[in-house]
Design a protein around this motif. Structure first.
Motif, PDB file in Angstrom:
ATOM      1  N   ALA A  55      27.567  -4.765  16.978  1.00  0.00           N
ATOM      2  CA  ALA A  55      28.680  -3.891  16.619  1.00  0.00           C
ATOM      3  C   ALA A  55      30.013  -4.550  16.955  1.00  0.00           C
ATOM      4  O   ALA A  55      31.065  -4.054  16.566  1.00  0.00           O
ATOM      5  N   SER A  56      29.976  -5.671  17.653  1.00  0.00           N
ATOM      6  CA  SER A  56      31.196  -6.387  18.028  1.00  0.00           C
ATOM      7  C   SER A  56      31.686  -7.250  16.877  1.00  0.00           C
ATOM      8  O   SER A  56      30.918  -7.620  15.983  1.00  0.00           O
ATOM      9  N   GLN A  57      32.967  -7.613  16.931  1.00  0.00           N
ATOM     10  CA  GLN A  57      33.512  -8.500  15.914  1.00  0.00           C
ATOM     11  C   GLN A  57      32.789  -9.844  15.953  1.00  0.00           C
ATOM     12  O   GLN A  57      32.403 -10.320  17.021  1.00  0.00           O
ATOM     13  N   LEU A  58      32.619 -10.433  14.776  1.00  0.00           N
ATOM     14  CA  LEU A  58      31.946 -11.720  14.664  1.00  0.00           C
ATOM     15  C   LEU A  58      32.947 -12.851  14.857  1.00  0.00           C
ATOM     16  O   LEU A  58      34.137 -12.691  14.584  1.00  0.00           O
ATOM     17  N   SER A  59      32.445 -14.002  15.295  1.00  0.00           N
ATOM     18  CA  SER A  59      33.306 -15.142  15.576  1.00  0.00           C
ATOM     19  C   SER A  59      32.828 -16.384  14.825  1.00  0.00           C
ATOM     20  O   SER A  59      31.711 -16.857  15.060  1.00  0.00           O
ATOM     21  N   ILE A  60      33.681 -16.910  13.950  1.00  0.00           N
ATOM     22  CA  ILE A  60      33.351 -18.146  13.251  1.00  0.00           C
ATOM     23  C   ILE A  60      33.273 -19.298  14.248  1.00  0.00           C
ATOM     24  O   ILE A  60      32.487 -20.228  14.081  1.00  0.00           O
ATOM     25  N   ASP A  61      34.065 -19.231  15.319  1.00  0.00           N
ATOM     26  CA  ASP A  61      33.996 -20.267  16.350  1.00  0.00           C
ATOM     27  C   ASP A  61      32.623 -20.278  17.014  1.00  0.00           C
ATOM     28  O   ASP A  61      32.059 -21.340  17.270  1.00  0.00           O
ATOM     29  N   ARG A  62      32.084 -19.105  17.310  1.00  0.00           N
ATOM     30  CA  ARG A  62      30.739 -19.014  17.905  1.00  0.00           C
ATOM     31  C   ARG A  62      29.695 -19.599  16.953  1.00  0.00           C
ATOM     32  O   ARG A  62      28.812 -20.353  17.369  1.00  0.00           O
ATOM     33  N   ALA A  63      29.825 -19.272  15.673  1.00  0.00           N
ATOM     34  CA  ALA A  63      28.879 -19.782  14.676  1.00  0.00           C
ATOM     35  C   ALA A  63      28.946 -21.302  14.593  1.00  0.00           C
ATOM     36  O   ALA A  63      27.917 -21.990  14.620  1.00  0.00           O
ATOM     37  N   TYR A  64      30.160 -21.830  14.514  1.00  0.00           N
ATOM     38  CA  TYR A  64      30.337 -23.277  14.398  1.00  0.00           C
ATOM     39  C   TYR A  64      29.844 -23.994  15.653  1.00  0.00           C
ATOM     40  O   TYR A  64      29.150 -25.011  15.565  1.00  0.00           O
ATOM     41  N   THR A  65      30.184 -23.445  16.797  1.00  0.00           N
ATOM     42  CA  THR A  65      29.752 -24.057  18.062  1.00  0.00           C
ATOM     43  C   THR A  65      28.234 -24.102  18.142  1.00  0.00           C
ATOM     44  O   THR A  65      27.651 -25.109  18.559  1.00  0.00           O
ATOM     45  N   HIS A  66      27.574 -23.022  17.731  1.00  0.00           N
ATOM     46  CA  HIS A  66      26.110 -23.014  17.753  1.00  0.00           C
ATOM     47  C   HIS A  66      25.544 -24.048  16.778  1.00  0.00           C
ATOM     48  O   HIS A  66      24.574 -24.740  17.088  1.00  0.00           O
ATOM     49  N   ALA A  67      26.134 -24.143  15.590  1.00  0.00           N
ATOM     50  CA  ALA A  67      25.567 -24.989  14.529  1.00  0.00           C
ATOM     51  C   ALA A  67      25.788 -26.482  14.761  1.00  0.00           C
ATOM     52  O   ALA A  67      25.047 -27.296  14.203  1.00  0.00           O
ATOM     53  N   GLN A  68      26.760 -26.852  15.552  1.00  0.00           N
ATOM     54  CA  GLN A  68      27.006 -28.273  15.790  1.00  0.00           C
ATOM     55  C   GLN A  68      25.778 -28.948  16.397  1.00  0.00           C
ATOM     56  O   GLN A  68      25.069 -28.352  17.218  1.00  0.00           O
ATOM     57  N   PHE A  69      25.567 -30.196  15.997  1.00  0.00           N
ATOM     58  CA  PHE A  69      24.411 -30.945  16.485  1.00  0.00           C
ATOM     59  C   PHE A  69      24.725 -32.427  16.320  1.00  0.00           C
ATOM     60  O   PHE A  69      25.331 -32.824  15.320  1.00  0.00           O
ATOM     61  N   PRO A  70      24.336 -33.264  17.280  1.00  0.00           N
ATOM     62  CA  PRO A  70      24.706 -34.686  17.213  1.00  0.00           C
ATOM     63  C   PRO A  70      24.302 -35.401  15.923  1.00  0.00           C
ATOM     64  O   PRO A  70      25.035 -36.249  15.430  1.00  0.00           O
TER      65      PRO A  70
ATOM     66  N   THR B 255      31.554   0.205  12.168  1.00  0.00           N
ATOM     67  CA  THR B 255      32.736   0.159  11.301  1.00  0.00           C
ATOM     68  C   THR B 255      33.290  -1.258  11.198  1.00  0.00           C
ATOM     69  O   THR B 255      33.493  -1.927  12.206  1.00  0.00           O
ATOM     70  N   VAL B 256      33.533  -1.686   9.959  1.00  0.00           N
ATOM     71  CA  VAL B 256      34.123  -2.995   9.684  1.00  0.00           C
ATOM     72  C   VAL B 256      35.359  -2.743   8.815  1.00  0.00           C
ATOM     73  O   VAL B 256      35.244  -2.306   7.671  1.00  0.00           O
ATOM     74  N   LYS B 257      36.526  -3.010   9.385  1.00  0.00           N
ATOM     75  CA  LYS B 257      37.792  -2.759   8.684  1.00  0.00           C
ATOM     76  C   LYS B 257      38.075  -3.844   7.649  1.00  0.00           C
ATOM     77  O   LYS B 257      37.512  -4.939   7.704  1.00  0.00           O
ATOM     78  N   VAL B 258      38.983  -3.534   6.731  1.00  0.00           N
ATOM     79  CA  VAL B 258      39.410  -4.499   5.723  1.00  0.00           C
ATOM     80  C   VAL B 258      39.887  -5.779   6.416  1.00  0.00           C
ATOM     81  O   VAL B 258      40.636  -5.725   7.396  1.00  0.00           O
ATOM     82  N   GLY B 259      39.410  -6.908   5.935  1.00  0.00           N
ATOM     83  CA  GLY B 259      39.779  -8.204   6.488  1.00  0.00           C
ATOM     84  C   GLY B 259      38.853  -8.694   7.587  1.00  0.00           C
ATOM     85  O   GLY B 259      38.888  -9.871   7.939  1.00  0.00           O
ATOM     86  N   GLU B 260      38.017  -7.812   8.131  1.00  0.00           N
ATOM     87  CA  GLU B 260      37.082  -8.230   9.185  1.00  0.00           C
ATOM     88  C   GLU B 260      35.798  -8.779   8.569  1.00  0.00           C
ATOM     89  O   GLU B 260      35.435  -8.461   7.439  1.00  0.00           O
TER      90      GLU B 260
END
Length: 154
Positions: free
Chosen positions: A16-31, A92-97
């Motif tokens: 239910a919390s806002q999503l973070s593209i930074d969290r996604a990118y950090t997880h997906a990074q791999f050497p 609830t997800v507002k416009v732009g989220e």
């Protein structure tokens, strides 16, 4: 070929919390990843001529998480990927989220691009997450334009 197994390199979330593209990118990074591809689905302000006020998402979390994990497993049967991140909002997800974020890394861009594209299409068609759209003058539960269906192989 042995059946794919869940990978510690896959992370799926329903929150239910806002999503973070930074969290996604950090997880997906791999050497050994030469590419990290992400998709961010956001709430738009107008849909089919109606001014959208907000969206509300509901799901049966245990089943939705299982389905998201299945998507990860199927991606690994088709594409050479390093890490996968899939997160979807509830509430609830507002416009732009952001409503959904997918990030996939792979040694070469084509696998990550194709896997991400396939993943969002399959998520929308097969994962039990329901959307209610609130707009000026009303509200409606929205079904995807394509009927819900069984998951397809990549």
């Amino acid at each position: 070929m042995s059946p794919p197994v869940a990978s510690e390199n896959d992370l799926v979330e329903i929150t239910a919390s806002q999503l973070s593209i930074d969290r996604a990118y950090t997880h997906a990074q791999f050497p050994s990843a030469g590419a990290v591809v992400s998709f961010v689905g956001t709430t738009r302000d107008v849909f089919q001529g109606n001014k959208v006020e907000k969206l509300e998402y509901e799901c049966y979390t245990p089943m939705a998480l299982t389905k998201l994990q299945e998507l990860c497993l199927l991606i690994r049967t088709r594409w050479d990927v390093c890490k996968i991140y899939i997160a979807h909002r509830t509430g609830t997800v507002k416009v732009g989220e952001s409503s959904v974020i997918i990030a996939v890394s792979s040694p070469h861009r084509q696998d990550a691009l194709q896997a991400t594209h396939w993943c969002i299409d399959e998520l929308k068609a097969t994962v039990p997450i329901w959307k209610k759209e609130f707009f000026e003058g009303g509200e409606v539960w929205k079904e995807n334009e394509t009927q819900r269906r069984e998951m397809r192989a990549p």
